[in-house]
Design a protein around this motif. Structure first.
Motif, PDB file in Angstrom:
ATOM      1  N   UNK A 139       0.858  -1.105   0.014  1.00 53.60           N
ATOM      2  CA  UNK A 139      -0.155   0.066   0.194  1.00 53.60           C
ATOM      3  C   UNK A 139       0.971   1.298   0.001  1.00 53.60           C
ATOM      4  N   UNK A 140       0.348   2.151  -0.882  1.00 54.19           N
ATOM      5  CA  UNK A 140       1.422   3.556  -1.041  1.00 54.19           C
ATOM      6  C   UNK A 140       0.355   4.490  -0.671  1.00 54.19           C
ATOM      7  N   UNK A 141       0.641   5.655   0.285  1.00 50.93           N
ATOM      8  CA  UNK A 141      -0.111   6.662   0.592  1.00 50.93           C
ATOM      9  C   UNK A 141       0.377   8.232  -0.171  1.00 50.93           C
ATOM     10  N   UNK A 142      -0.360   8.794  -1.027  1.00 51.31           N
ATOM     11  CA  UNK A 142       0.179   9.956  -1.686  1.00 51.31           C
ATOM     12  C   UNK A 142      -0.660  10.952  -1.705  1.00 51.31           C
ATOM     13  N   UNK A 143      -0.044  12.154  -1.890  1.00 50.64           N
ATOM     14  CA  UNK A 143      -0.617  13.574  -1.922  1.00 50.64           C
ATOM     15  C   UNK A 143      -0.222  14.392  -2.743  1.00 50.64           C
ATOM     16  N   UNK A 144      -0.860  15.153  -3.643  1.00 55.50           N
ATOM     17  CA  UNK A 144      -0.492  16.329  -4.446  1.00 55.50           C
ATOM     18  C   UNK A 144      -1.648  17.575  -4.044  1.00 55.50           C
ATOM     19  N   UNK A 145      -1.248  18.543  -3.174  1.00 51.91           N
ATOM     20  CA  UNK A 145      -1.943  19.661  -2.791  1.00 51.91           C
ATOM     21  C   UNK A 145      -3.072  19.159  -2.011  1.00 51.91           C
ATOM     22  N   UNK A 146      -4.390  19.403  -2.433  1.00 49.34           N
ATOM     23  CA  UNK A 146      -5.498  18.631  -1.792  1.00 49.34           C
ATOM     24  C   UNK A 146      -6.000  17.311  -2.168  1.00 49.34           C
ATOM     25  N   UNK A 147      -5.304  16.718  -3.142  1.00 44.98           N
ATOM     26  CA  UNK A 147      -5.643  15.404  -3.597  1.00 44.98           C
ATOM     27  C   UNK A 147      -4.790  14.558  -2.839  1.00 44.98           C
ATOM     28  N   UNK A 148      -5.839  13.369  -2.486  1.00 45.62           N
ATOM     29  CA  UNK A 148      -4.959  12.298  -1.534  1.00 45.62           C
ATOM     30  C   UNK A 148      -5.795  11.000  -2.440  1.00 45.62           C
ATOM     31  N   UNK A 149      -4.482  10.038  -2.582  1.00 45.58           N
ATOM     32  CA  UNK A 149      -4.885   8.915  -3.225  1.00 45.58           C
ATOM     33  C   UNK A 149      -3.987   7.525  -2.575  1.00 45.58           C
ATOM     34  N   UNK A 150      -4.687   6.381  -2.582  1.00 41.83           N
ATOM     35  CA  UNK A 150      -4.154   5.323  -1.995  1.00 41.83           C
ATOM     36  C   UNK A 150      -3.868   4.221  -3.205  1.00 41.83           C
ATOM     37  N   UNK A 151      -2.826   3.716  -3.168  1.00 40.42           N
ATOM     38  CA  UNK A 151      -2.269   2.713  -4.341  1.00 40.42           C
ATOM     39  C   UNK A 151      -2.205   1.360  -3.634  1.00 40.42           C
ATOM     40  N   UNK A 152      -2.778   0.394  -4.181  1.00 34.56           N
ATOM     41  CA  UNK A 152      -2.845  -0.935  -3.702  1.00 34.56           C
ATOM     42  C   UNK A 152      -2.206  -1.939  -4.759  1.00 34.56           C
ATOM     43  N   UNK A 153      -1.300  -2.575  -4.648  1.00 34.05           N
ATOM     44  CA  UNK A 153      -0.655  -3.500  -5.481  1.00 34.05           C
ATOM     45  C   UNK A 153      -0.597  -4.762  -4.849  1.00 34.05           C
ATOM     46  N   UNK A 154      -1.401  -5.793  -5.592  1.00 44.72           N
ATOM     47  CA  UNK A 154      -1.336  -7.064  -4.801  1.00 44.72           C
ATOM     48  C   UNK A 154      -0.718  -8.192  -6.036  1.00 44.72           C
ATOM     49  N   UNK A 155       0.154  -9.036  -5.634  1.00 50.44           N
ATOM     50  CA  UNK A 155       0.989  -9.821  -6.252  1.00 50.44           C
ATOM     51  C   UNK A 155       0.744 -11.210  -5.750  1.00 50.44           C
ATOM     52  N   UNK A 156       0.369 -12.239  -6.754  1.00 49.09           N
ATOM     53  CA  UNK A 156      -0.076 -13.531  -6.444  1.00 49.09           C
ATOM     54  C   UNK A 156       0.247 -14.404  -7.610  1.00 49.09           C
ATOM     55  N   UNK A 157       1.122 -15.366  -7.104  1.00 53.61           N
ATOM     56  CA  UNK A 157       1.651 -16.400  -8.178  1.00 53.61           C
ATOM     57  C   UNK A 157       2.229 -15.597  -9.553  1.00 53.61           C
ATOM     58  N   UNK A 158       2.853 -14.557  -9.432  1.00 54.47           N
ATOM     59  CA  UNK A 158       3.435 -14.199 -10.461  1.00 54.47           C
ATOM     60  C   UNK A 158       2.281 -13.173 -11.365  1.00 54.47           C
ATOM     61  N   UNK A 159       1.254 -12.859 -10.820  1.00 53.70           N
ATOM     62  CA  UNK A 159       0.201 -11.924 -11.444  1.00 53.70           C
ATOM     63  C   UNK A 159       0.338 -10.606 -10.466  1.00 53.70           C
ATOM     64  N   UNK A 160       0.254  -9.656 -11.294  1.00 56.49           N
ATOM     65  CA  UNK A 160       0.312  -8.288 -10.433  1.00 56.49           C
ATOM     66  C   UNK A 160      -0.910  -7.662 -10.873  1.00 56.49           C
ATOM     67  N   UNK A 161      -1.867  -7.394  -9.836  1.00 63.22           N
ATOM     68  CA  UNK A 161      -3.039  -6.598  -9.901  1.00 63.22           C
ATOM     69  C   UNK A 161      -2.792  -5.323  -9.125  1.00 63.22           C
ATOM     70  N   UNK A 162      -3.647  -4.047  -9.443  1.00 61.81           N
ATOM     71  CA  UNK A 162      -3.504  -2.765  -8.596  1.00 61.81           C
ATOM     72  C   UNK A 162      -4.850  -2.188  -8.790  1.00 61.81           C
ATOM     73  N   UNK A 163      -4.773  -1.063  -7.625  1.00 62.70           N
ATOM     74  CA  UNK A 163      -6.119  -0.266  -7.937  1.00 62.70           C
ATOM     75  C   UNK A 163      -5.648   1.083  -7.123  1.00 62.70           C
ATOM     76  N   UNK A 164      -6.243   2.359  -7.438  1.00 61.83           N
ATOM     77  CA  UNK A 164      -6.075   3.434  -6.607  1.00 61.83           C
ATOM     78  C   UNK A 164      -7.429   3.654  -6.334  1.00 61.83           C
TER      79      UNK A 164
END
Length: 145
Positions: A35-60
């Motif tokens: 999990x990564x937490x990021x900000x740019x001015x007033x914008x906040x976003x969470x980034x989540x990366x899930x790795x399983x059996x060589x498969x990378x999936x992510x969302x914000x």
């Protein structure tokens, strides 16, 4: 540009593979989550990366949004450093909204830290986020805005 049918096929294939593997090989189905937490001015976003059996999936997930936005893995490059220092990885993810690619995230990590988290929209707008170390919960699994 990738067509909508292809994007849906990729996500359905990934989901089917993940479910099938978890049923057949429960011990092999252990996923790692970052999990990564990021900000740019007033914008906040969470980034989540899930790795399983060589498969990378992510969302914000943006702080003021009710829904997460799925990301489609594009590529990853590795930069190696002298012994004792972890490699740096730069990963590109396409943002998929309403079955269309809307923009691209570029994420650079080295060890446990994020050193780049940029978003470029399909219209060319670039937003540069900075890791918000104060937003992490105590176990770095969520962002607390």
């Amino acid at each position: 540009m990738v067509n909508n049918t292809f994007i849906k096929f990729i996500y359905l294939s990934a989901a089917f593979a993940t479910i099938t593997l978890s049923l057949i090989f429960p011990s092999a189905a252990l996923a790692t989550q970052r999990v990564g937490c990021f900000s740019s001015g007033e914008i906040n976003v969470k980034f989540v990366q899930i790795t399983q059996d060589g498969l990378d999936m992510a969302y914000v997930k943006y702080q003021k949004s009710k829904q997460a936005i799925p990301l489609l893995f594009i590529k990853q490059t590795e930069e190696e450093f002298p012994e004792g220092r972890p490699s740096a990885f730069t990963t590109e993810w396409d943002e998929v909204l309403k079955s269309k690619i809307n923009g691209r995230y570029t994420v650079m990590t080295q060890g446990a830290r994020y050193y780049q988290f940029d978003y470029k929209s399909s219209t060319g707008l670039v937003v540069r986020f900075k890791e918000n170390l104060n937003a992490y919960d105590s176990i770095r699994h969520d962002c607390q805005w």
